[in-house]
Design an enzyme around this catalytic site. Structure first.
Site, mmCIF file in Angstrom:
data_model
loop_
_atom_site.group_PDB
_atom_site.id
_atom_site.type_symbol
_atom_site.label_atom_id
_atom_site.label_comp_id
_atom_site.label_asym_id
_atom_site.label_seq_id
_atom_site.Cartn_x
_atom_site.Cartn_y
_atom_site.Cartn_z
ATOM 1 C CG HIS A 19 -2.031 -1.103 1.045
ATOM 2 N ND1 HIS A 19 -2.738 -1.622 2.111
ATOM 3 C CD2 HIS A 19 -2.499 -1.758 -0.056
ATOM 4 C CE1 HIS A 19 -3.583 -2.541 1.669
ATOM 5 N NE2 HIS A 19 -3.461 -2.647 0.373
ATOM 6 C CG HIS A 42 -6.871 -10.901 -7.549
ATOM 7 N ND1 HIS A 42 -6.262 -10.660 -8.751
ATOM 8 C CD2 HIS A 42 -7.120 -12.242 -7.512
ATOM 9 C CE1 HIS A 42 -6.167 -11.800 -9.433
ATOM 10 N NE2 HIS A 42 -6.682 -12.777 -8.708
ATOM 11 C CG ASP A 137 -10.444 -14.762 -13.608
ATOM 12 O OD1 ASP A 137 -9.772 -14.872 -12.573
ATOM 13 O OD2 ASP A 137 -9.934 -14.728 -14.743
ATOM 14 C CG ASP A 158 -3.028 -7.914 -3.681
ATOM 15 O OD1 ASP A 158 -2.145 -8.772 -3.430
ATOM 16 O OD2 ASP A 158 -3.620 -7.261 -2.799
HETATM 17 C C1 LIG Z 1 -4.999 -10.463 -1.325
HETATM 18 S S1 LIG Z 1 -6.714 -10.209 -1.396
HETATM 19 C C2 LIG Z 1 -6.870 -8.596 -2.068
HETATM 20 C C3 LIG Z 1 -6.413 -7.491 -1.177
HETATM 21 C C4 LIG Z 1 -6.550 -6.110 -1.740
HETATM 22 N N1 LIG Z 1 -5.995 -6.009 -3.080
HETATM 23 C C5 LIG Z 1 -5.911 -5.075 -0.842
HETATM 24 O O1 LIG Z 1 -4.697 -4.807 -0.983
HETATM 25 O O2 LIG Z 1 -6.611 -4.519 -0.002
HETATM 26 C C6 LIG Z 1 -7.161 -11.200 -2.796
HETATM 27 C C7 LIG Z 1 -8.648 -11.172 -3.136
HETATM 28 O O3 LIG Z 1 -8.816 -11.794 -4.409
HETATM 29 C C8 LIG Z 1 -10.067 -12.463 -4.432
HETATM 30 N N2 LIG Z 1 -9.986 -13.421 -5.557
HETATM 31 C C9 LIG Z 1 -9.453 -14.673 -5.557
HETATM 32 N N3 LIG Z 1 -9.454 -15.166 -6.814
HETATM 33 C C10 LIG Z 1 -9.948 -14.186 -7.622
HETATM 34 C C11 LIG Z 1 -10.146 -14.070 -9.031
HETATM 35 N N4 LIG Z 1 -9.835 -15.063 -9.860
HETATM 36 N N5 LIG Z 1 -10.647 -12.907 -9.510
HETATM 37 C C12 LIG Z 1 -10.971 -11.882 -8.681
HETATM 38 N N6 LIG Z 1 -10.810 -11.937 -7.341
HETATM 39 C C13 LIG Z 1 -10.294 -13.073 -6.821
HETATM 40 C C14 LIG Z 1 -10.185 -13.051 -3.044
HETATM 41 O O4 LIG Z 1 -11.543 -13.304 -2.730
HETATM 42 C C15 LIG Z 1 -9.560 -11.935 -2.181
HETATM 43 O O5 LIG Z 1 -10.552 -11.070 -1.700
#
Ligand SMILES: C[S@@+](CC[C@H](N)C(=O)[O-])C[C@H]1O[C@@H](n2cnc3c(N)ncnc32)[C@H](O)[C@@H]1O
EC number: 2.1.1.266
Length: 256
Positions: A19, A42, A137, A158
């Site tokens: 961040h 993500h 996705d 991410d």
């Molecule tokens: C590491 S967290 C994200 C944290 C966020 N970027 C932050 O820094 O505040 C990863 C997220 O990706 C989601 N996720 C997992 N596979 C995914 C996909 N194929 N496409 C979109 N989201 C996905 C999960 O549900 C989770 O909420």
């Protein structure tokens, strides 16, 4: 599938690293009055309650953002975003990347956030403001949007790396996005693991994008035996000043 929940890890040292660089990049990109596009593959839920049972159970935020603030590690842009989110949602809140981005984005900018987990997506919808949300996705969403309009901008990738094949497929996917969007700032977060599983991916990215920034910091594991011992950010087309911030963070983490 999708068992990862960022609420247990929000505000940990990896988030501080990720961040800090995200806020610094967006502060720089929004200095110019030209509009930009921001895309996240993500996104997570956008807002985390550090007094909640998930954060309290792991204690990762106490060793992360709480410690970083006490030691005055945060760059000005992240401090500003944190203050704005606390003023709005309360002192125990911590912003995820979508709310950090929202702090910098202006009315003429465009934001697309992908989050596949229905509960995380529903929570994100409560706080995401004008951003376009996608319950799909994130790799597919970004692929469909890139190159975006406006053409200036940033992509944050991410993943939770629950699918181990992500490590293998990400370099090729990023190469395709960078070819389609040669002016885009493309940032990938990855964990630094005790078994070095991330290493071939990071080396392959570095070889394919020699001008990119590879920022890695190390820290003690959150719990004895925990596999994550550091945080990496790989940034293609890093905005001016991001390398300096990465060097500053590396020195701070190394001194602990
Ligand atoms: C590491 S967290 C994200 C944290 C966020 N970027 C932050 O820094 O505040 C990863 C997220 O990706 C989601 N996720 C997992 N596979 C995914 C996909 N194929 N496409 C979109 N989201 C996905 C999960 O549900 C989770 O909420």
């Amino acid at each position: 599938m999708l068992s990862y929940q960022h609420a247990y890890h929000a505000g940990n040292l990896a988030d501080v690293h990720k961040h800090a660089l995200l806020a610094t990049a967006l502060a720089r990109l929004t200095e110019k009055p030209k509009p930009l596009s921001y895309i996240e593959t993500h996104a997570g839920r956008g807002l985390y309650d550090l007094s909640g049972p998930e954060a309290q159970k792991t204690g990762e935020a106490a060793h992360g953002i709480a410690r970083a603030e006490t030691a005055d590690w945060l760059p000005h842009p992240l401090r500003a975003a944190l203050t704005a989110v606390r003023d709005r949602f309360g002192a125990a809140c911590y912003p995820g990347s979508p709310l950090i981005a929202a702090h910098f984005l202006r009315p003429g900018d465009s934001a697309h956030l992908a989050e596949l987990h229905p509960a995380e997506h529903a929570a994100l919808a409560q706080v995401a403001g004008h951003a376009r949300l996608h319950l799909q996705d994130g790799f597919a969403v970004a692929n469909a949007l890139i190159p975006p309009t406006p053409r200036r901008g940033m992509l944050l990738i991410d993943p939770s790396y629950e699918i181990k094949a992500d490590y293998d497929r990400i370099p090729g996917w990023i190469a395709r996005m960078a070819r389609k969007w040669n002016v885009g700032v493309i940032a990938l977060w990855y964990p630094v693991l005790t078994d070095a599983r991330q290493q071939p991916m990071a080396e392959s990215l570095a070889a394919a994008h020699p001008g990119a920034l590879r920022s890695e910091v190390r820290f003690a594991p959150a719990r004895p035996g925990h596999g994550m011992v550091g945080s990496g950010m790989f940034v293609i087309n890093p905005p001016y000043g991001l390398e300096d911030e990465a060097a500053r963070l590396a020195a701070l983490f190394a001194a602990t």
